[in-house]
Scaffold this active site. Structure first.
Site, PDB file in Angstrom:
ATOM      1  N   GLU A  41       0.826  -1.210   0.000  1.00  0.00           N
ATOM      2  CA  GLU A  41       0.000   0.000   0.000  1.00  0.00           C
ATOM      3  C   GLU A  41       0.856   1.255   0.000  1.00  0.00           C
ATOM      4  O   GLU A  41       2.047   1.224   0.306  1.00  0.00           O
ATOM      5  CB  GLU A  41      -0.909   0.016   1.229  1.00  0.00           C
ATOM      6  CG  GLU A  41      -1.961  -1.052   1.212  1.00  0.00           C
ATOM      7  CD  GLU A  41      -2.870  -1.008   2.420  1.00  0.00           C
ATOM      8  OE1 GLU A  41      -3.868  -1.739   2.395  1.00  0.00           O
ATOM      9  OE2 GLU A  41      -2.609  -0.269   3.387  1.00  0.00           O
ATOM     10  N   GLU A  52      -0.821 -10.109  -6.690  1.00  0.00           N
ATOM     11  CA  GLU A  52      -0.697 -10.839  -7.948  1.00  0.00           C
ATOM     12  C   GLU A  52       0.285 -10.137  -8.885  1.00  0.00           C
ATOM     13  O   GLU A  52       1.110 -10.779  -9.530  1.00  0.00           O
ATOM     14  CB  GLU A  52      -2.064 -10.948  -8.647  1.00  0.00           C
ATOM     15  CG  GLU A  52      -3.110 -11.676  -7.840  1.00  0.00           C
ATOM     16  CD  GLU A  52      -3.925 -10.758  -6.928  1.00  0.00           C
ATOM     17  OE1 GLU A  52      -5.067 -11.115  -6.615  1.00  0.00           O
ATOM     18  OE2 GLU A  52      -3.425  -9.683  -6.521  1.00  0.00           O
ATOM     19  N   CYS A  83      -8.478  -8.291  -8.363  1.00  0.00           N
ATOM     20  CA  CYS A  83      -9.152  -7.122  -8.924  1.00  0.00           C
ATOM     21  C   CYS A  83      -9.157  -7.245 -10.451  1.00  0.00           C
ATOM     22  O   CYS A  83      -8.472  -8.097 -11.023  1.00  0.00           O
ATOM     23  CB  CYS A  83      -8.455  -5.836  -8.481  1.00  0.00           C
ATOM     24  SG  CYS A  83      -6.836  -5.560  -9.258  1.00  0.00           S
TER      25      CYS A  83
END
Length: 130
Positions: A41, A52, A83
């Site tokens: 993050e 990923e 996502c």
């Protein structure tokens, strides 16, 4: 080491001080080598990196470009799918029949193929102009 063990172990290294939502990913390349990644993050949220994507980057950095199996694990009540951006990244390097296993830290799992997780995929054939 198998994919679940690798993803579970690397998940602990995730950098998630804002969401506290740690994700680990492990991919097996065509050579059989396992590459791992974690979410990283950033205080400017859109600038983070998914687990990923990190695993794919490690595979490509090692000189490989084909994945044959994927596993993602997170501490969630249900298995967490990649996502949309990571789905596209996965299909860039894996065929439609590649298995994607999504796991929770308490043992629940769901397995799909890349074709199932991203139907109607955009691929290199769409770029042909002949």
């Amino acid at each position: 080491m198998d994919l679940l063990e690798a993803a579970t172990k690397v998940r602990e290294n995730a950098y998630a001080p804002y969401s506290r939502f740690k994700v680990g990913a492990a991919i097996r390349a065509a050579s059989g080598t396992i590459y791992t990644g974690v979410n990283v993050e950033n205080v400017a949220y859109p600038e983070g990196t998914c687990a990923e994507a990190g695993a794919i980057a490690a595979m490509v950095a090692a000189g490989e470009t084909e994945l044959v199996e994927v596993l993602v694990i997170a501490d969630s009540p249900t298995p967490v799918p990649p996502c949309g951006g990571c789905r596209q990244k996965l299909v860039e390097f894996g065929k439609g029949d590649v298995r994607l296993t999504m796991c929770t830290t308490d043992g629940a799992s769901q397995t799909m193929t890349l074709a199932e997780v991203l139907p109607g995929r955009f691929d290199a054939s769409h770029m042909d102009r002949t």
